[in-house]
Design a protein around this motif. Structure first.
Motif, PDB file in Angstrom:
ATOM      1  N   ALA A  12      71.383  60.841  61.916  1.00 61.26           N
ATOM      2  CA  ALA A  12      70.039  61.084  61.999  1.00 61.26           C
ATOM      3  C   ALA A  12      69.792  61.426  60.754  1.00 61.26           C
ATOM      4  CB  ALA A  12      69.552  61.908  63.113  1.00 61.26           C
ATOM      5  N   TYR A  13      70.474  62.465  60.140  1.00 64.20           N
ATOM      6  CA  TYR A  13      70.206  62.956  58.912  1.00 64.20           C
ATOM      7  C   TYR A  13      70.378  62.110  57.765  1.00 64.20           C
ATOM      8  CZ  TYR A  13      70.688  65.960  54.572  1.00 64.20           C
ATOM      9  OH  TYR A  13      70.419  66.494  53.379  1.00 64.20           O
ATOM     10  N   LEU A  14      71.575  61.291  57.773  1.00 63.20           N
ATOM     11  CA  LEU A  14      71.553  60.292  56.801  1.00 63.20           C
ATOM     12  C   LEU A  14      70.641  59.361  56.834  1.00 63.20           C
ATOM     13  CD1 LEU A  14      75.576  59.561  57.065  1.00 63.20           C
ATOM     14  CD2 LEU A  14      74.348  60.875  55.145  1.00 63.20           C
ATOM     15  N   SER A  15      69.766  59.022  57.565  1.00 66.42           N
ATOM     16  CA  SER A  15      68.768  58.225  57.692  1.00 66.42           C
ATOM     17  C   SER A  15      67.515  58.599  57.217  1.00 66.42           C
ATOM     18  CB  SER A  15      68.555  57.588  59.084  1.00 66.42           C
ATOM     19  OG  SER A  15      67.939  58.740  59.949  1.00 66.42           O
ATOM     20  N   LEU A  16      67.636  59.875  56.965  1.00 66.39           N
ATOM     21  CA  LEU A  16      66.432  60.586  56.233  1.00 66.39           C
ATOM     22  C   LEU A  16      66.625  61.103  54.903  1.00 66.39           C
ATOM     23  CD1 LEU A  16      64.987  62.658  59.282  1.00 66.39           C
ATOM     24  CD2 LEU A  16      64.358  60.564  58.670  1.00 66.39           C
ATOM     25  N   ALA A  17      67.860  61.494  54.620  1.00 69.02           N
ATOM     26  CA  ALA A  17      68.000  61.986  53.371  1.00 69.02           C
ATOM     27  C   ALA A  17      67.757  60.946  52.154  1.00 69.02           C
ATOM     28  CB  ALA A  17      69.652  62.234  53.357  1.00 69.02           C
ATOM     29  N   PRO A  18      67.601  61.720  51.062  1.00 65.52           N
ATOM     30  CA  PRO A  18      67.130  60.905  49.949  1.00 65.52           C
ATOM     31  C   PRO A  18      68.390  60.017  49.329  1.00 65.52           C
ATOM     32  CG  PRO A  18      66.187  63.205  49.507  1.00 65.52           C
ATOM     33  CD  PRO A  18      67.143  62.930  50.855  1.00 65.52           C
ATOM     34  N   SER A  19      69.351  60.727  49.513  1.00 67.81           N
ATOM     35  CA  SER A  19      70.650  59.823  48.760  1.00 67.81           C
ATOM     36  C   SER A  19      71.914  60.404  49.789  1.00 67.81           C
ATOM     37  CB  SER A  19      71.036  59.993  47.466  1.00 67.81           C
ATOM     38  OG  SER A  19      71.295  61.281  47.284  1.00 67.81           O
ATOM     39  N   MET A  20      73.030  59.764  49.736  1.00 67.11           N
ATOM     40  CA  MET A  20      74.324  59.971  50.402  1.00 67.11           C
ATOM     41  C   MET A  20      75.278  60.536  49.360  1.00 67.11           C
ATOM     42  SD  MET A  20      74.918  56.900  53.059  1.00 67.11           S
ATOM     43  CE  MET A  20      76.420  57.485  53.503  1.00 67.11           C
ATOM     44  N   THR A  21      74.634  61.303  48.530  1.00 69.21           N
ATOM     45  CA  THR A  21      75.356  61.974  47.195  1.00 69.21           C
ATOM     46  C   THR A  21      76.135  63.243  48.137  1.00 69.21           C
ATOM     47  OG1 THR A  21      73.772  63.441  46.673  1.00 69.21           O
ATOM     48  CG2 THR A  21      74.119  61.491  45.346  1.00 69.21           C
ATOM     49  N   GLU A  22      77.145  63.736  47.489  1.00 69.37           N
ATOM     50  CA  GLU A  22      77.922  64.977  48.181  1.00 69.37           C
ATOM     51  C   GLU A  22      76.859  65.982  48.173  1.00 69.37           C
ATOM     52  OE1 GLU A  22      80.894  62.587  45.710  1.00 69.37           O
ATOM     53  OE2 GLU A  22      79.101  63.464  45.258  1.00 69.37           O
ATOM     54  N   LEU A  23      75.998  66.418  47.264  1.00 69.23           N
ATOM     55  CA  LEU A  23      75.097  67.480  47.358  1.00 69.23           C
ATOM     56  C   LEU A  23      74.061  67.193  48.566  1.00 69.23           C
ATOM     57  CD1 LEU A  23      73.848  70.034  46.186  1.00 69.23           C
ATOM     58  CD2 LEU A  23      72.288  68.664  44.943  1.00 69.23           C
ATOM     59  N   TRP A  24      73.500  66.363  48.718  1.00 77.55           N
ATOM     60  CA  TRP A  24      72.518  65.879  50.066  1.00 77.55           C
ATOM     61  C   TRP A  24      73.298  65.920  51.403  1.00 77.55           C
ATOM     62  CZ3 TRP A  24      67.808  66.752  49.997  1.00 77.55           C
ATOM     63  CH2 TRP A  24      66.915  66.632  48.691  1.00 77.55           C
ATOM     64  N   VAL A  25      74.494  65.637  51.369  1.00 79.18           N
ATOM     65  CA  VAL A  25      75.064  65.508  52.891  1.00 79.18           C
ATOM     66  C   VAL A  25      75.602  66.629  52.946  1.00 79.18           C
ATOM     67  CG1 VAL A  25      77.116  64.291  53.802  1.00 79.18           C
ATOM     68  CG2 VAL A  25      75.760  62.942  52.391  1.00 79.18           C
ATOM     69  N   ARG A  26      76.091  67.552  52.104  1.00 86.41           N
ATOM     70  CA  ARG A  26      76.695  69.083  52.382  1.00 86.41           C
ATOM     71  C   ARG A  26      75.539  70.073  52.657  1.00 86.41           C
ATOM     72  NH1 ARG A  26      81.255  68.410  47.560  1.00 86.41           N
ATOM     73  NH2 ARG A  26      82.830  67.691  48.764  1.00 86.41           N
ATOM     74  N   LEU A  27      74.381  69.621  52.179  1.00 87.29           N
ATOM     75  CA  LEU A  27      73.197  70.458  52.393  1.00 87.29           C
ATOM     76  C   LEU A  27      72.898  71.046  53.867  1.00 87.29           C
ATOM     77  CD1 LEU A  27      71.345  71.817  50.172  1.00 87.29           C
ATOM     78  CD2 LEU A  27      69.839  70.099  50.518  1.00 87.29           C
ATOM     79  N   PRO A  28      72.954  70.371  54.835  1.00 89.73           N
ATOM     80  CA  PRO A  28      72.761  70.873  56.145  1.00 89.73           C
ATOM     81  C   PRO A  28      73.746  71.865  56.662  1.00 89.73           C
ATOM     82  CG  PRO A  28      72.520  68.485  56.294  1.00 89.73           C
ATOM     83  CD  PRO A  28      73.157  68.881  54.972  1.00 89.73           C
ATOM     84  N   GLN A  66      83.897  81.188  54.645  1.00 89.28           N
ATOM     85  CA  GLN A  66      82.362  80.842  55.206  1.00 89.28           C
ATOM     86  C   GLN A  66      81.977  79.874  53.938  1.00 89.28           C
ATOM     87  OE1 GLN A  66      81.208  81.343  57.907  1.00 89.28           O
ATOM     88  NE2 GLN A  66      82.770  82.493  58.925  1.00 89.28           N
ATOM     89  N   LEU A  67      82.502  80.346  52.705  1.00 87.20           N
ATOM     90  CA  LEU A  67      82.278  79.398  51.510  1.00 87.20           C
ATOM     91  C   LEU A  67      82.632  77.940  51.728  1.00 87.20           C
ATOM     92  CD1 LEU A  67      82.966  81.674  48.305  1.00 87.20           C
ATOM     93  CD2 LEU A  67      80.852  81.519  49.428  1.00 87.20           C
ATOM     94  N   PHE A  68      83.775  77.899  52.289  1.00 93.05           N
ATOM     95  CA  PHE A  68      84.213  76.409  52.777  1.00 93.05           C
ATOM     96  C   PHE A  68      83.344  76.046  53.771  1.00 93.05           C
ATOM     97  CE2 PHE A  68      88.359  77.639  50.962  1.00 93.05           C
ATOM     98  CZ  PHE A  68      88.616  76.617  50.283  1.00 93.05           C
ATOM     99  N   LEU A  69      83.239  76.447  54.925  1.00 97.95           N
ATOM    100  CA  LEU A  69      82.267  76.170  55.875  1.00 97.95           C
ATOM    101  C   LEU A  69      80.922  75.759  55.509  1.00 97.95           C
ATOM    102  CD1 LEU A  69      83.427  78.273  59.132  1.00 97.95           C
ATOM    103  CD2 LEU A  69      84.547  76.126  58.166  1.00 97.95           C
ATOM    104  N   ALA A  70      80.423  76.457  54.748  1.00 95.98           N
ATOM    105  CA  ALA A  70      78.930  76.451  54.245  1.00 95.98           C
ATOM    106  C   ALA A  70      78.886  75.144  53.193  1.00 95.98           C
ATOM    107  CB  ALA A  70      78.545  77.549  53.308  1.00 95.98           C
ATOM    108  N   THR A  71      79.749  74.739  52.901  1.00 95.87           N
ATOM    109  CA  THR A  71      79.873  73.572  51.726  1.00 95.87           C
ATOM    110  C   THR A  71      80.529  72.267  52.084  1.00 95.87           C
ATOM    111  OG1 THR A  71      81.439  74.557  50.523  1.00 95.87           O
ATOM    112  CG2 THR A  71      79.170  75.221  49.687  1.00 95.87           C
ATOM    113  N   GLU A  72      80.728  72.415  53.562  1.00 96.89           N
ATOM    114  CA  GLU A  72      81.713  71.122  53.788  1.00 96.89           C
ATOM    115  C   GLU A  72      80.938  70.310  54.698  1.00 96.89           C
ATOM    116  OE1 GLU A  72      86.299  70.841  54.894  1.00 96.89           O
ATOM    117  OE2 GLU A  72      85.120  71.772  56.338  1.00 96.89           O
ATOM    118  N   ALA A  73      81.028  69.051  54.424  1.00105.28           N
ATOM    119  CA  ALA A  73      80.199  68.000  55.830  1.00105.28           C
ATOM    120  C   ALA A  73      80.985  67.690  56.847  1.00105.28           C
ATOM    121  CB  ALA A  73      79.887  66.828  54.679  1.00105.28           C
ATOM    122  N   ARG A  74      81.326  68.953  57.409  1.00102.67           N
ATOM    123  CA  ARG A  74      82.004  68.721  58.706  1.00102.67           C
ATOM    124  C   ARG A  74      81.030  69.391  60.048  1.00102.67           C
ATOM    125  NH1 ARG A  74      85.286  65.233  60.373  1.00102.67           N
ATOM    126  NH2 ARG A  74      87.051  66.420  61.215  1.00102.67           N
ATOM    127  N   ALA A  75      81.843  69.554  61.034  1.00100.89           N
ATOM    128  CA  ALA A  75      81.023  69.770  62.289  1.00100.89           C
ATOM    129  C   ALA A  75      81.222  71.430  62.364  1.00100.89           C
ATOM    130  CB  ALA A  75      81.788  69.437  63.442  1.00100.89           C
TER     131      ALA A  75
END
Length: 523
Positions: free
Chosen positions: A84-100, A138-147
């Motif tokens: 759902a997020y990828l359908s709304l995000a401006p791009s699929m770059t690492e920055l945008w995908v990791r932001l959530p 927590q730094l890892f988890l905060a910046t990783e596009a995982r669950a």
């Protein structure tokens, strides 16, 4: 005389005696924690396999997405949310995908503070939140596009609603409904989340009106648990049984290198640990355990709450160490409770006048490692793709072991030569299905089979092989290539934390004497 522990929100009289500079210092640490997360988000590098696995499958057409979501090991909540997020995000770059993940992690920090203030004390909340803010994991988890950031947030949310509804005695229909919704989402976020209801059920047995609380808790899960069992059963039986029984998480049963104390320490300091530090931490953990037991014995009216926090903090790492699993994020459901447990002990033992000094000491201990990590690169495929694009020839080939890594590699590679994953099973599955069905599973292969496969995979006119593998160690593939007359021209080691290396090989029997005599270089 040691002061009595306070487990309620601070009263106005207590606030008036609180040193003003302590709150300022605490807020400064939180701001620093957010700042290093933003820094790490900008420095991490490209997606690594786990992240690109999530992104790639979330972006597939709906029919394939549903099919692979069933075949996948973990429940699908994060995949649906990411889609759902990828359908709304401006791009699929690492920055945008990791932001959530960043937003969820910062939200978890706020939830942890709220929990500490509401059910323990202001100082407990501050100590636990500082540990959260400065923790490397927590730094890892905060910046990783995982669950895992989602799992952490839902774990804290579930803890808060469970405590409010079943441990504090303040029953509310709205809280119970909210708890049921959060519990449902939690169980469908990650397999390890099943430990949360188990721990809750164990704690219910110690509460007042235990039978009534247990009945209400079971009623909340009357639909949730059967749905989870149904989904887990469907997912399991869609996998080949032989492959499931060769998975990495069962292989780790023989690994005794990861101890209970290693996992506890990694929740605070995610960095190489010397034997001296490890020994000191074990001694400190034993001392904290004794102090924690004294806290529980003193606070008879809060015994169920302390038991809940202690079990939530210690049972997951104990189970993980028993099975030889040493990856800290797999016990992420335990980390908030661990911070709360340590924070409550600090609150009980450290005089109020020493609060600011204790904050400074925690910052001095954890801050440098967090700062160093936040300025490092985890991993970048571009280190290897750019090298290959510059040095490839019309007759070169790239071999990748394990084969799964061809998925993220091809996302960044813009060269023209073949890329072949080392995959010896004789099947006609697509790369996606191979990855989902055999993701991180062992593939026992005899030397003769591997040699035959390599001989068939490398074209007869090949003059250059780029071999990408985990680590820089000698492997069976190296032995086979040496036997076939290949020699190493250059080694491109990992420039980040994830240890992947690139070996450039040349066919020495086809080179000139001068070229064959070149020394191995490291870049």
């Amino acid at each position: 005389m040691r002061r009595k522990m306070n487990y309620n929100i601070q009263s106005p009289q207590q606030k008036s005696t609180w040193p003003a500079h302590t709150d300022i210092l605490f807020l400064g640490v939180l701001a620093f924690g957010v700042a290093i997360r933003l820094s790490f988000l900008l420095h991490r590098g490209t997606f690594w396999f786990d992240e690109f696995f999530s992104v790639h499958f979330a972006a597939l057409p709906w029919n394939e997405f549903i099919r692979y979501a069933i075949l996948e090991t973990n429940p699908p909540l994060f995949a649906f949310l990411l889609r759902a997020y990828l359908s709304l995000a401006p791009s699929m770059t690492e920055l945008w995908v990791r932001l959530p993940s960043l937003f969820l992690n910062v939200g978890s920090m706020g939830l942890l503070y709220w929990y500490g203030v509401t059910f323990f004390s202001k100082r407990t909340a501050q100590y636990s939140t500082i540990f959260f803010a400065l923790s490397g994991i927590q730094l890892f988890l905060a910046t990783e596009a995982r669950a895992y950031s989602l799992l952490l947030f839902l774990t804290l949310f579930s803890m808060a609603l469970f405590t409010q509804e079943f441990l504090s005695g303040k029953h509310s229909r709205r809280t119970r409904i909210g708890f049921g919704i959060v519990q449902f989402l939690l169980l469908f976020s990650h397999l390890t989340a099943i430990l949360i209801p188990l721990i809750q059920w164990m704690c219910l047995r110690t509460t007042q009106n235990a039978k009534q609380n247990t009945r209400r808790w079971l009623a909340t899960h009357a639909v949730i648990l059967p749905l989870w069992i149904l989904w887990t059963g469907i997912s399991f039986f869609t996998k080949p049984k032989s492959s499931v029984l060769q998975s990495w998480y069962l292989d780790s049963l023989n690994d005794t290198s990861h101890t209970f104390f290693d996992l506890l320490l990694s929740a605070f300091m995610n960095m190489p640990i010397t034997p001296t530090i490890a020994t000191l931490f074990v001694a400190a953990s034993i001392g904290m355990g004794i102090l924690g037991w004294r806290c529980i014995k003193k606070q008879t009216e809060k015994k169920s709450l302390f038991l809940f926090i202690a079990l939530s903090a210690l049972l997951p790492p104990f189970i993980a160490s028993f099975f030889g699993v040493g990856t800290t994020k797999y016990i992420s459901i335990a980390i908030p409770a661990l911070y709360l447990l340590v924070g409550a002990i600090f609150d009980d033992q450290i005089p109020r006048a020493k609060t600011a000094l204790s904050f400074v000491m925690i910052g001095a201990l954890l801050g440098p490692a967090a700062t160093t990590l936040a300025s490092q690169k985890i991993f970048s495929w571009r280190d290897y793709t750019q090298y290959i694009e510059i040095h490839e020839t019309p007759h070169s080939v790239t071999l990748i072991d394990p084969f799964q890594e061809t998925l993220p590699f091809n996302a960044y590679y813009t060269g023209t030569q073949p890329v072949v994953g080392v995959y010896l099973r004789d099947d006609t599955l697509s790369l996606e299905e191979r990855i989902v069905r055999y993701n991180w599973n062992t593939h026992p292969v005899a030397n003769t089979e591997l040699k035959s496969w390599i001989n068939a995979a490398i074209p007869s006119d090949a003059d250059t092989i780029f071999l990408i593998q985990y680590g820089e160690e000698h492997s069976r593939i190296h032995d086979i290539l040496f036997e076939n007359g290949w020699a190493i021209r250059a080694i491109v080691p990992s420039h980040g934390i994830i240890n992947i290396s690139l070996f450039e090989w040349y066919a020495s029997n086809r080179e000139t004497t001068a070229e064959a005599g070149k020394k191995t270089q490291s870049y």
